[in-house]
Design a protein around this motif. Structure first.
Motif, PDB file in Angstrom:
ATOM      1  N   ILE A 103      80.402 -63.234  -4.466  1.00 51.53           N
ATOM      2  CA  ILE A 103      80.668 -64.288  -3.480  1.00 51.53           C
ATOM      3  C   ILE A 103      80.271 -65.648  -4.032  1.00 51.53           C
ATOM      4  O   ILE A 103      81.016 -66.632  -3.907  1.00 51.53           O
ATOM      5  N   ALA A 104      79.098 -65.729  -4.648  1.00 46.91           N
ATOM      6  CA  ALA A 104      78.641 -66.999  -5.217  1.00 46.91           C
ATOM      7  C   ALA A 104      79.596 -67.479  -6.313  1.00 46.91           C
ATOM      8  O   ALA A 104      79.925 -68.673  -6.380  1.00 46.91           O
ATOM      9  N   GLN A 105      80.047 -66.572  -7.146  1.00 39.14           N
ATOM     10  CA  GLN A 105      80.939 -66.940  -8.245  1.00 39.14           C
ATOM     11  C   GLN A 105      82.285 -67.427  -7.734  1.00 39.14           C
ATOM     12  O   GLN A 105      82.820 -68.446  -8.194  1.00 39.14           O
ATOM     13  N   GLN A 125      78.218 -63.444   3.059  1.00 41.85           N
ATOM     14  CA  GLN A 125      77.244 -62.372   2.843  1.00 41.85           C
ATOM     15  C   GLN A 125      76.905 -61.688   4.158  1.00 41.85           C
ATOM     16  O   GLN A 125      76.764 -60.458   4.225  1.00 41.85           O
ATOM     17  N   GLN A 154      76.859 -60.133  -3.516  1.00 41.22           N
ATOM     18  CA  GLN A 154      76.238 -61.459  -3.433  1.00 41.22           C
ATOM     19  C   GLN A 154      76.603 -62.310  -4.652  1.00 41.22           C
ATOM     20  O   GLN A 154      76.952 -63.491  -4.518  1.00 41.22           O
ATOM     21  N   ALA A 155      76.539 -61.715  -5.827  1.00 39.03           N
ATOM     22  CA  ALA A 155      76.898 -62.444  -7.050  1.00 39.03           C
ATOM     23  C   ALA A 155      78.381 -62.788  -7.068  1.00 39.03           C
ATOM     24  O   ALA A 155      78.765 -63.892  -7.473  1.00 39.03           O
ATOM     25  N   SER A 158      82.987 -68.561  -4.684  1.00 41.35           N
ATOM     26  CA  SER A 158      82.832 -69.785  -3.881  1.00 41.35           C
ATOM     27  C   SER A 158      82.763 -71.009  -4.794  1.00 41.35           C
ATOM     28  O   SER A 158      83.410 -72.030  -4.533  1.00 41.35           O
ATOM     29  N   ALA A 159      82.000 -70.902  -5.860  1.00 46.15           N
ATOM     30  CA  ALA A 159      81.907 -72.022  -6.795  1.00 46.15           C
ATOM     31  C   ALA A 159      83.264 -72.310  -7.425  1.00 46.15           C
ATOM     32  O   ALA A 159      83.664 -73.471  -7.582  1.00 46.15           O
ATOM     33  N   ASP A 195      78.673 -73.543   3.716  1.00 42.05           N
ATOM     34  CA  ASP A 195      77.790 -72.392   3.919  1.00 42.05           C
ATOM     35  C   ASP A 195      78.521 -71.079   3.658  1.00 42.05           C
ATOM     36  O   ASP A 195      78.183 -70.045   4.248  1.00 42.05           O
ATOM     37  N   GLU A 232      78.571 -68.982   1.170  1.00 42.80           N
ATOM     38  CA  GLU A 232      77.804 -67.859   0.641  1.00 42.80           C
ATOM     39  C   GLU A 232      77.036 -67.129   1.756  1.00 42.80           C
ATOM     40  O   GLU A 232      77.054 -65.892   1.819  1.00 42.80           O
ATOM     41  N   ARG A 233      76.427 -67.908   2.636  1.00 48.90           N
ATOM     42  CA  ARG A 233      75.648 -67.276   3.715  1.00 48.90           C
ATOM     43  C   ARG A 233      76.550 -66.555   4.702  1.00 48.90           C
ATOM     44  O   ARG A 233      76.277 -65.412   5.094  1.00 48.90           O
TER      45      ARG A 233
END
Length: 314
Positions: free
Chosen positions: A181-183, A112, A178-179, A185-186, A106, A108-109
């Motif tokens: 963090i997603a990048q 964020q 947000q973008a 994290s992946a 979790d 990303e959540r």
């Protein structure tokens, strides 16, 4: 480094030259090489920069030290006595924790939520913090720390450049964060690294191979904020200031954010190749410590056994 949206050049600053800039943009020439650019010490510095531009951390490690040192560093890594070259990164000891946090299911959540609570909409506060940290960092570097003159001069320029970048970067924008963090994290999940035990188990080379793509994604994220590290490596210029026997001084220039870094570095020749002197000093000290025998912690003295006869007399 990725061209910063806020980076200014004289052509942008002077409106009267705008048309000339547009006319010349198609025939813009690369900056002239520095004197002595073809010398081996100058070329060695460019090679190091280009390995990082390619996200080739193994290539960087091999180019940074002599082959015998590289083998000993691999051994020290396997014995948990070294994490070089990761130790050259700021807050290197926190890297496993960062990867673990980014890799969480979790992440990303949670990240964020932390961003919204601490940084969301805080543009002015972040600008002020960047400015204050820059002033503090420069003051510290000029008066404290165990640095060579070359290191001190270089680090002062780095802090000033990064502080200037952070003052103008869109660090408080929620969608951009947000973008990012997603990048990240992946990318962290793809490394398969979540602890120092993972680094130990894979060994130095495999760990560096897995971290290379993560470095690439991190640079892409920073480029989105206007800090183009690949451009810094790509546009880096070097030249020879002086050479006496197996020691040379190399001039280094590269862009960083909206600034131009201009510094020098001392290189030394070992086994026919040139290496940064400060890197070799660091590695020599690390290997000397790693080679020292482990000493078991001293045990607290134990009280002698009680004398039954003495106890009876009491």
């Amino acid at each position: 480094m990725p061209p910063r949206p806020t980076r200014l050049t004289p052509l942008h600053v002077v409106p009267a030259l705008l048309l000339a800039a547009l006319a010349l943009s198609g025939c813009k020439r690369s900056p002239a090489e520095l004197p002595g650019a073809s010398a081996e010490p100058a070329a060695a510095v460019r090679e190091l920069a280009h390995t990082l531009q390619r996200n080739d951390l193994v290539g960087y490690a091999r180019a940074a030290v002599p082959p015998a040192h590289y083998q000993r560093l691999q051994q020290a890594w396997s014995e948990d006595r070294s994490r070089w070259p990761l130790t050259q990164l700021p807050l290197a000891e926190r890297l496993p924790e960062v990867l673990d946090t980014l890799s969480a299911p979790d992440a990303e959540r949670q990240l964020q939520r932390a961003f919204d609570a601490q940084f969301g909409g805080q543009s002015a506060s972040l600008r002020q913090a960047a400015h204050s940290l820059g002033l503090f960092g420069v003051q510290y570097l000029r008066n404290q720390g165990d640095y060579t003159p070359e290191q001190r001069g270089h680090y002062v320029q780095l802090v000033q450049a990064l502080s200037g970048w952070a003052e103008h970067a869109p660090l408080a924008e929620r969608k951009r964060a947000q973008a990012a963090i997603a990048q990240l994290s992946a990318a962290a999940r793809r490394t398969g690294l979540r602890s120092d035990a993972d680094l130990h188990g894979l060994g130095m080379e495999q760990s560096l191979q897995r971290l290379g793509p993560f470095l690439g994604e991190l640079k892409t994220v920073l480029a989105g904020y206007g800090l183009d590290l690949d451009a810094s490596a790509r546009e880096l210029r070097t030249g020879l200031v002086s050479q006496q026997g197996d020691q040379a001084v190399v001039r280094i220039q590269y862009p960083l954010g909206g600034a131009q870094i201009d510094t020098t570095a001392v290189l030394v020749r070992r086994q026919g190749r040139w290496y940064l002197r400060d890197t070799l000093h660091e590695v020599d000290a690390l290997l000397a410590t790693a080679a020292a025998p482990h000493t078991a912690p001293a045990e607290a003295p134990t009280a002698p056994p009680a004398d039954p006869a003495a106890s009876a007399k009491r």
